[in-house]
Design an enzyme around this catalytic site. Sequence first.
Site, PDB file in Angstrom:
ATOM      1  N   GLY A   1       0.828  -1.208   0.000  1.00  0.00           N
ATOM      2  CA  GLY A   1       0.000   0.000   0.000  1.00  0.00           C
ATOM      3  C   GLY A   1       0.853   1.245   0.000  1.00  0.00           C
ATOM      4  O   GLY A   1       0.590   2.202   0.728  1.00  0.00           O
TER       5      GLY A   1
ATOM      6  N   TYR B   1     -13.852  -4.129  10.607  1.00  0.00           N
ATOM      7  CA  TYR B   1     -12.542  -3.455  10.635  1.00  0.00           C
ATOM      8  C   TYR B   1     -11.807  -3.820  11.922  1.00  0.00           C
ATOM      9  O   TYR B   1     -10.631  -4.191  11.894  1.00  0.00           O
ATOM     10  CB  TYR B   1     -12.727  -1.936  10.540  1.00  0.00           C
TER      11      TYR B   1
ATOM     12  N   GLY C   1      -0.958   7.786   1.338  1.00  0.00           N
ATOM     13  CA  GLY C   1      -0.954   7.965   2.789  1.00  0.00           C
ATOM     14  C   GLY C   1       0.288   7.529   3.533  1.00  0.00           C
ATOM     15  O   GLY C   1       1.419   7.910   3.212  1.00  0.00           O
TER      16      GLY C   1
ATOM     17  N   GLY D   1       1.777   4.603   3.806  1.00  0.00           N
ATOM     18  CA  GLY D   1       2.719   3.720   3.103  1.00  0.00           C
ATOM     19  C   GLY D   1       3.700   4.525   2.275  1.00  0.00           C
ATOM     20  O   GLY D   1       4.912   4.243   2.276  1.00  0.00           O
TER      21      GLY D   1
ATOM     22  N   SER E   1      -4.380  -0.924  14.247  1.00  0.00           N
ATOM     23  CA  SER E   1      -5.118   0.306  14.545  1.00  0.00           C
ATOM     24  C   SER E   1      -5.677   0.240  15.959  1.00  0.00           C
ATOM     25  O   SER E   1      -5.934  -0.846  16.489  1.00  0.00           O
ATOM     26  CB  SER E   1      -6.295   0.430  13.574  1.00  0.00           C
TER      27      SER E   1
HETATM   28  N1  LIG Z   1      -5.105   6.980   8.695  1.00  0.00           N
HETATM   29  C1  LIG Z   1      -5.441   6.614   9.927  1.00  0.00           C
HETATM   30  O1  LIG Z   1      -5.983   7.400  10.716  1.00  0.00           O
HETATM   31  C2  LIG Z   1      -5.169   5.216  10.393  1.00  0.00           C
HETATM   32  C3  LIG Z   1      -5.489   4.894  11.722  1.00  0.00           C
HETATM   33  C4  LIG Z   1      -5.261   3.598  12.171  1.00  0.00           C
HETATM   34  C5  LIG Z   1      -4.731   2.654  11.316  1.00  0.00           C
HETATM   35  N2  LIG Z   1      -4.440   2.992  10.022  1.00  0.00           N
HETATM   36  C6  LIG Z   1      -3.900   1.942   9.140  1.00  0.00           C
HETATM   37  O2  LIG Z   1      -2.835   2.453   8.400  1.00  0.00           O
HETATM   38  C7  LIG Z   1      -2.709   1.741   7.174  1.00  0.00           C
HETATM   39  C8  LIG Z   1      -2.472   2.714   6.036  1.00  0.00           C
HETATM   40  O3  LIG Z   1      -3.619   3.501   5.894  1.00  0.00           O
HETATM   41  P1  LIG Z   1      -3.621   4.989   5.288  1.00  0.00           P
HETATM   42  O4  LIG Z   1      -4.202   5.862   6.332  1.00  0.00           O
HETATM   43  O5  LIG Z   1      -2.329   5.320   4.697  1.00  0.00           O
HETATM   44  O6  LIG Z   1      -4.757   4.794   4.158  1.00  0.00           O
HETATM   45  P2  LIG Z   1      -4.754   5.026   2.571  1.00  0.00           P
HETATM   46  O7  LIG Z   1      -4.210   6.382   2.255  1.00  0.00           O
HETATM   47  O8  LIG Z   1      -6.129   4.687   2.122  1.00  0.00           O
HETATM   48  O9  LIG Z   1      -3.717   3.943   2.056  1.00  0.00           O
HETATM   49  C9  LIG Z   1      -4.046   2.580   2.065  1.00  0.00           C
HETATM   50  C10 LIG Z   1      -3.169   1.856   1.080  1.00  0.00           C
HETATM   51  O10 LIG Z   1      -3.597   0.489   1.044  1.00  0.00           O
HETATM   52  C11 LIG Z   1      -3.885   0.144  -0.309  1.00  0.00           C
HETATM   53  N3  LIG Z   1      -4.937  -0.858  -0.361  1.00  0.00           N
HETATM   54  C12 LIG Z   1      -6.203  -0.775   0.085  1.00  0.00           C
HETATM   55  N4  LIG Z   1      -6.869  -1.910  -0.180  1.00  0.00           N
HETATM   56  C13 LIG Z   1      -6.001  -2.732  -0.827  1.00  0.00           C
HETATM   57  C14 LIG Z   1      -6.101  -4.036  -1.387  1.00  0.00           C
HETATM   58  N5  LIG Z   1      -7.250  -4.723  -1.369  1.00  0.00           N
HETATM   59  N6  LIG Z   1      -5.000  -4.566  -1.966  1.00  0.00           N
HETATM   60  C15 LIG Z   1      -3.851  -3.875  -2.031  1.00  0.00           C
HETATM   61  N7  LIG Z   1      -3.699  -2.642  -1.529  1.00  0.00           N
HETATM   62  C16 LIG Z   1      -4.768  -2.074  -0.939  1.00  0.00           C
HETATM   63  C17 LIG Z   1      -4.308   1.451  -0.952  1.00  0.00           C
HETATM   64  O11 LIG Z   1      -4.224   1.364  -2.373  1.00  0.00           O
HETATM   65  P3  LIG Z   1      -4.900   2.493  -3.320  1.00  0.00           P
HETATM   66  O12 LIG Z   1      -3.920   3.643  -3.343  1.00  0.00           O
HETATM   67  O13 LIG Z   1      -5.021   1.786  -4.627  1.00  0.00           O
HETATM   68  O14 LIG Z   1      -6.220   2.847  -2.707  1.00  0.00           O
HETATM   69  C18 LIG Z   1      -3.290   2.397  -0.345  1.00  0.00           C
HETATM   70  O15 LIG Z   1      -2.047   2.280  -0.986  1.00  0.00           O
HETATM   71  C19 LIG Z   1      -3.978   0.895   7.043  1.00  0.00           C
HETATM   72  O16 LIG Z   1      -3.669  -0.444   7.336  1.00  0.00           O
HETATM   73  C20 LIG Z   1      -4.901   1.472   8.096  1.00  0.00           C
HETATM   74  O17 LIG Z   1      -5.804   0.521   8.613  1.00  0.00           O
HETATM   75  C21 LIG Z   1      -4.622   4.249   9.550  1.00  0.00           C
END
Ligand SMILES: NC(=O)c1ccc[n+]([C@@H]2O[C@H](COP(=O)([O-])OP(=O)(O)OC[C@H]3O[C@@H](n4cnc5c(N)ncnc54)[C@H](OP(=O)(O)O)[C@@H]3O)[C@@H](O)[C@H]2O)c1
Length: 320
Positions: free
Chosen positions: A33, A188, A37, A39, A162
Amino acid sequence: MTAPARDGFGHDTTADEVLAGIDLSGKLALVTGGSSGLGAETARALAARGARIVITARNLDKGEAVAREIRAATGADVVEVDELELGSTASIRAFADRFLGKHDALHILVNNAGVMACPFERTADGFELQFGANHLGHFLLTNLLAPALLAGAPARVVSVSSRGHRMSPVVFDDILFERRPYHKWLAYGQSKTANVLFAVELERRLGARGVHAYALHPGGIVTELQRHLSQEDIDELIRNAPGGDLRLKSIPAGAATSVYAATAPELEGRGGLYLEDCAVAERNEEEGMTSGVRSYALDPDAAQRLWSASEELLGQRFPL
Ligand SMILES: NC(=O)c1ccc[n+]([C@@H]2O[C@H](COP(=O)([O-])OP(=O)(O)OC[C@H]3O[C@@H](n4cnc5c(N)ncnc54)[C@H](OP(=O)(O)O)[C@@H]3O)[C@@H](O)[C@H]2O)c1
């Protein structure tokens, strides 16, 4: 509810601050990912310290755009992008074959990709999407890449979980919501508890061979993760936050605990830990979306049971 952090590390510490003085040259890091964000920022920060990086993306154009930004920001020319859809075991197997064909050793695996609170959907293999992509996809990927991790030891596997794990344990009687109504937050929460339990069991299996596993809460950060939320959902999150304050972090601070788990010298030789704000979190059994880790997420029996259930769902044993 966190143990004392290193040198004042805490809520607002950034990934670059965590990595100051750390040399990652000669290390290979894989971030799932990486197209968005946390990643993308995790990959950039690791590249800035000399690591070779592979980021995965569902959409290669989106991934390539991030790779170009990382190259421009760090001067690193060693950023690869490859396609990975965690909702398809065929995609995961094809990715792992390509990866192992190119790389003998992997030092840092950040299982970061995730989807949150989406409407009910199944993966290509028929699994409920949040459990299927967030947990089962990373479970399969990590097992397939285990030979490279063992060859890279000391190596680390980081599961981006999370605080949402507090919403649900893994419900072994009905993991895939076949007999209970689908609930996007319980799904989730279950998937994020599975991320922590996976780190616990992976540590038990590989820790003595130099591959250590960590899970973490990155903080609350505005990213594309909130793509499925309505204004009503956001208002409810604010109401449920301690003191009605989400205490949001910047993206550079949101990636800090991931790179801390991946590199912190003080974590060397131990794992199976849940981290937040760049420190090991304490257990906290209070109801609600407060800090700390619920005991059900660290339960070694549940961790072994999840490993077996995951093998059963995937129809393959992984006797690491
Ligand atoms: N942001 C927060 O507040 C927060 C809080 C707690 C935990 N987290 C965790 O942090 C991690 C990163 O999240 P983020 O905030 O950076 O969100 P994000 O910006 O939505 O990034 C998520 C990444 O995962 C990829 N992804 C989603 N579904 C997928 C699938 N089925 N197969 C392959 N790749 C997939 C997305 O690809 P696309 O670019 O193609 O969509 C994107 O690259 C997640 O595991 C999330 O649960 C985040």
